[in-house]
Design a protein around this motif. Sequence first.
Motif, PDB file in Angstrom:
ATOM      1  N   TYR A 332       7.787   2.883  -9.830  1.00 58.92           N
ATOM      2  CA  TYR A 332       7.398   3.994 -10.689  1.00 58.92           C
ATOM      3  C   TYR A 332       5.893   4.194 -10.576  1.00 58.92           C
ATOM      4  O   TYR A 332       5.180   3.361 -10.006  1.00 58.92           O
ATOM      5  CB  TYR A 332       7.795   3.732 -12.142  1.00 58.92           C
ATOM      6  N   ASN A 333       5.411   5.284 -11.102  1.00 58.28           N
ATOM      7  CA  ASN A 333       3.987   5.625 -11.063  1.00 58.28           C
ATOM      8  C   ASN A 333       3.215   4.676 -11.976  1.00 58.28           C
ATOM      9  O   ASN A 333       3.282   4.787 -13.195  1.00 58.28           O
ATOM     10  CB  ASN A 333       3.806   7.083 -11.491  1.00 58.28           C
ATOM     11  N   LYS A 334       2.466   3.776 -11.385  1.00 56.15           N
ATOM     12  CA  LYS A 334       1.765   2.755 -12.178  1.00 56.15           C
ATOM     13  C   LYS A 334       0.657   3.334 -13.041  1.00 56.15           C
ATOM     14  O   LYS A 334       0.234   2.707 -14.020  1.00 56.15           O
ATOM     15  CB  LYS A 334       1.198   1.689 -11.251  1.00 56.15           C
ATOM     16  N   SER A 335       0.196   4.526 -12.706  1.00 56.18           N
ATOM     17  CA  SER A 335      -0.923   5.102 -13.459  1.00 56.18           C
ATOM     18  C   SER A 335      -0.526   5.483 -14.885  1.00 56.18           C
ATOM     19  O   SER A 335      -1.390   5.664 -15.748  1.00 56.18           O
ATOM     20  CB  SER A 335      -1.471   6.329 -12.733  1.00 56.18           C
ATOM     21  N   ILE A 336       0.768   5.611 -15.150  1.00 57.36           N
ATOM     22  CA  ILE A 336       1.203   6.002 -16.490  1.00 57.36           C
ATOM     23  C   ILE A 336       1.433   4.797 -17.389  1.00 57.36           C
ATOM     24  O   ILE A 336       1.777   4.941 -18.554  1.00 57.36           O
ATOM     25  CB  ILE A 336       2.493   6.846 -16.426  1.00 57.36           C
ATOM     26  N   GLY A 337       1.262   3.594 -16.848  1.00 58.64           N
ATOM     27  CA  GLY A 337       1.471   2.388 -17.638  1.00 58.64           C
ATOM     28  C   GLY A 337       2.936   2.008 -17.715  1.00 58.64           C
ATOM     29  O   GLY A 337       3.705   2.256 -16.781  1.00 58.64           O
ATOM     30  N   ASP A 338       3.319   1.415 -18.834  1.00 58.37           N
ATOM     31  CA  ASP A 338       4.710   1.012 -19.020  1.00 58.37           C
ATOM     32  C   ASP A 338       5.602   2.242 -18.934  1.00 58.37           C
ATOM     33  O   ASP A 338       5.461   3.180 -19.731  1.00 58.37           O
ATOM     34  CB  ASP A 338       4.863   0.343 -20.395  1.00 58.37           C
ATOM     35  N   PRO A 339       6.548   2.294 -17.984  1.00 59.35           N
ATOM     36  CA  PRO A 339       7.337   3.516 -17.787  1.00 59.35           C
ATOM     37  C   PRO A 339       8.237   3.848 -18.965  1.00 59.35           C
ATOM     38  O   PRO A 339       8.483   5.023 -19.249  1.00 59.35           O
ATOM     39  CB  PRO A 339       8.151   3.214 -16.528  1.00 59.35           C
ATOM     40  N   TYR A 340       8.732   2.828 -19.660  1.00 58.05           N
ATOM     41  CA  TYR A 340       9.592   3.082 -20.806  1.00 58.05           C
ATOM     42  C   TYR A 340       8.801   3.716 -21.940  1.00 58.05           C
ATOM     43  O   TYR A 340       9.241   4.681 -22.564  1.00 58.05           O
ATOM     44  CB  TYR A 340      10.242   1.786 -21.271  1.00 58.05           C
ATOM     45  N   VAL A 341       7.603   3.188 -22.200  1.00 56.20           N
ATOM     46  CA  VAL A 341       6.733   3.748 -23.236  1.00 56.20           C
ATOM     47  C   VAL A 341       6.323   5.165 -22.869  1.00 56.20           C
ATOM     48  O   VAL A 341       6.301   6.075 -23.713  1.00 56.20           O
ATOM     49  CB  VAL A 341       5.490   2.856 -23.431  1.00 56.20           C
ATOM     50  N   ALA A 342       6.003   5.379 -21.573  1.00 55.87           N
ATOM     51  CA  ALA A 342       5.586   6.711 -21.133  1.00 55.87           C
ATOM     52  C   ALA A 342       6.697   7.732 -21.321  1.00 55.87           C
ATOM     53  O   ALA A 342       6.454   8.877 -21.718  1.00 55.87           O
ATOM     54  CB  ALA A 342       5.157   6.660 -19.665  1.00 55.87           C
ATOM     55  N   ALA A 343       7.938   7.321 -21.035  1.00 55.72           N
ATOM     56  CA  ALA A 343       9.065   8.237 -21.201  1.00 55.72           C
ATOM     57  C   ALA A 343       9.283   8.580 -22.670  1.00 55.72           C
ATOM     58  O   ALA A 343       9.632   9.714 -23.013  1.00 55.72           O
ATOM     59  CB  ALA A 343      10.323   7.617 -20.607  1.00 55.72           C
ATOM     60  N   LYS A 344       9.045   7.619 -23.560  1.00 56.09           N
ATOM     61  CA  LYS A 344       9.223   7.849 -24.992  1.00 56.09           C
ATOM     62  C   LYS A 344       8.081   8.676 -25.589  1.00 56.09           C
ATOM     63  O   LYS A 344       8.214   9.221 -26.688  1.00 56.09           O
ATOM     64  CB  LYS A 344       9.320   6.509 -25.735  1.00 56.09           C
ATOM     65  N   SER A 345       6.959   8.749 -24.866  1.00 56.51           N
ATOM     66  CA  SER A 345       5.775   9.427 -25.403  1.00 56.51           C
ATOM     67  C   SER A 345       5.839  10.936 -25.247  1.00 56.51           C
ATOM     68  O   SER A 345       5.009  11.654 -25.803  1.00 56.51           O
ATOM     69  CB  SER A 345       4.510   8.892 -24.716  1.00 56.51           C
ATOM     70  N   VAL A 346       6.800  11.432 -24.491  1.00 55.41           N
ATOM     71  CA  VAL A 346       6.929  12.875 -24.294  1.00 55.41           C
ATOM     72  C   VAL A 346       8.201  13.376 -24.950  1.00 55.41           C
ATOM     73  O   VAL A 346       9.097  12.605 -25.290  1.00 55.41           O
ATOM     74  CB  VAL A 346       6.935  13.223 -22.781  1.00 55.41           C
ATOM     75  N   GLY A 347       8.280  14.658 -25.120  1.00 52.44           N
ATOM     76  CA  GLY A 347       9.437  15.245 -25.765  1.00 52.44           C
ATOM     77  C   GLY A 347      10.644  15.292 -24.843  1.00 52.44           C
ATOM     78  O   GLY A 347      10.530  15.106 -23.630  1.00 52.44           O
TER      79      GLY A 347
END
Length: 368
Positions: A332-347
């Motif tokens: 996954y794109n490492k620049s977004i950090g934890d991918p699970y958290v990143a997915a939860k951070s958007v609508g």
Amino acid sequence: MPHLGVIALFAFSIYSLTTSTLTVTIKEVHNASVGGTTSAQKTATSITKNKKKLWCVLDNQYLQKNTRLYLNHFPHAMEAILPCYSEFIERGSIKTTVDTGEDASLATSSILTSASNCGYFITGKTQQTVRYKALQHKTDKTQYVEIFPPYAREVLHAMGCDLILADGSVADSNLTEAENEFFIPNNYLGYPRLGQIRYLNHPDHAQPLRRQFVSDDYIKSIKGEGKPLQIGMIQRPKGRRIDNFEQVRDELKKRLPDCNITYDEFNYTNVKDQAEWFATKDVIIGAHGAAFINSLWITPKTIVQQIYPPHAFFASLEPLIEQVGGIAIQAYNKSIGDPYVAAKSVGPNERNRAMINPFSVDVTDVVQ
């Protein structure tokens, strides 16, 4: 969670969660299906081998709690039926036997016999698709289509299990307790489910089923000692298509010039072709999607890397890969950090777009 590349070969730990089942009566199954609570749902009984026909009951309440409601979709159907398959084996309703013609180096050398005494009873609207497909049914959001995926039917046929799709409950059927026993899987309830999904109780359960479609001899004719490394790359024909996937292929070929790379959109129409594709690969790479339910057919230590687009992360198939004995890797794109958290951070709209739109990957990250 750090990114892991294909060549690094680092594996996630095998999930150690146990699975229990509930042996229930016809009355208790009926009560559960209409929302009641039974004593069997509170206390799991011991697993014993029996001579009665053993039925796995999948009702609307159970499937809703386990987010497996879309039985028209092959991965969700398999997620529902595989835990029952493991219980059938452990209770003796599906029997396996050693076949000296098969190769134990691929796994415990066993095959399914013809002595299966099992069935799936799918009740109420769980045997219908409740997924509203806006493009197909713009005016009727309540339309139900009775269907059970043909691929799943093929798998049930290979298991030797019967299938009943019923509008009513078990209590409304002609199945009697004198000749039949029923159980409701009790694997996990609701979220968070990722990392808790139990497809199989033991890796040894996968290989007898795989041998119904792909023999060890066929696999050894393609991969293994003295054969080139077999790498399979799945390019989705639409939705989450990787724009620069061919660059990943070229880089792999540059680094591993002796390997054999199969680059495929995976448009196969039967279980046997899909099983042969997965079973004959040493490494499999592609964007996360339905095709990876076929990890059920891999041989132990096969490396399966799923690539996730930014803001879309649903690690539902990694448990299957590991429970079969494979090695699950996430990219996954490492620049977004934890991918699970990143997915939860958007609508939800942005997550849905991420699951549909094409995306590009860091080639070096994927192959390193």
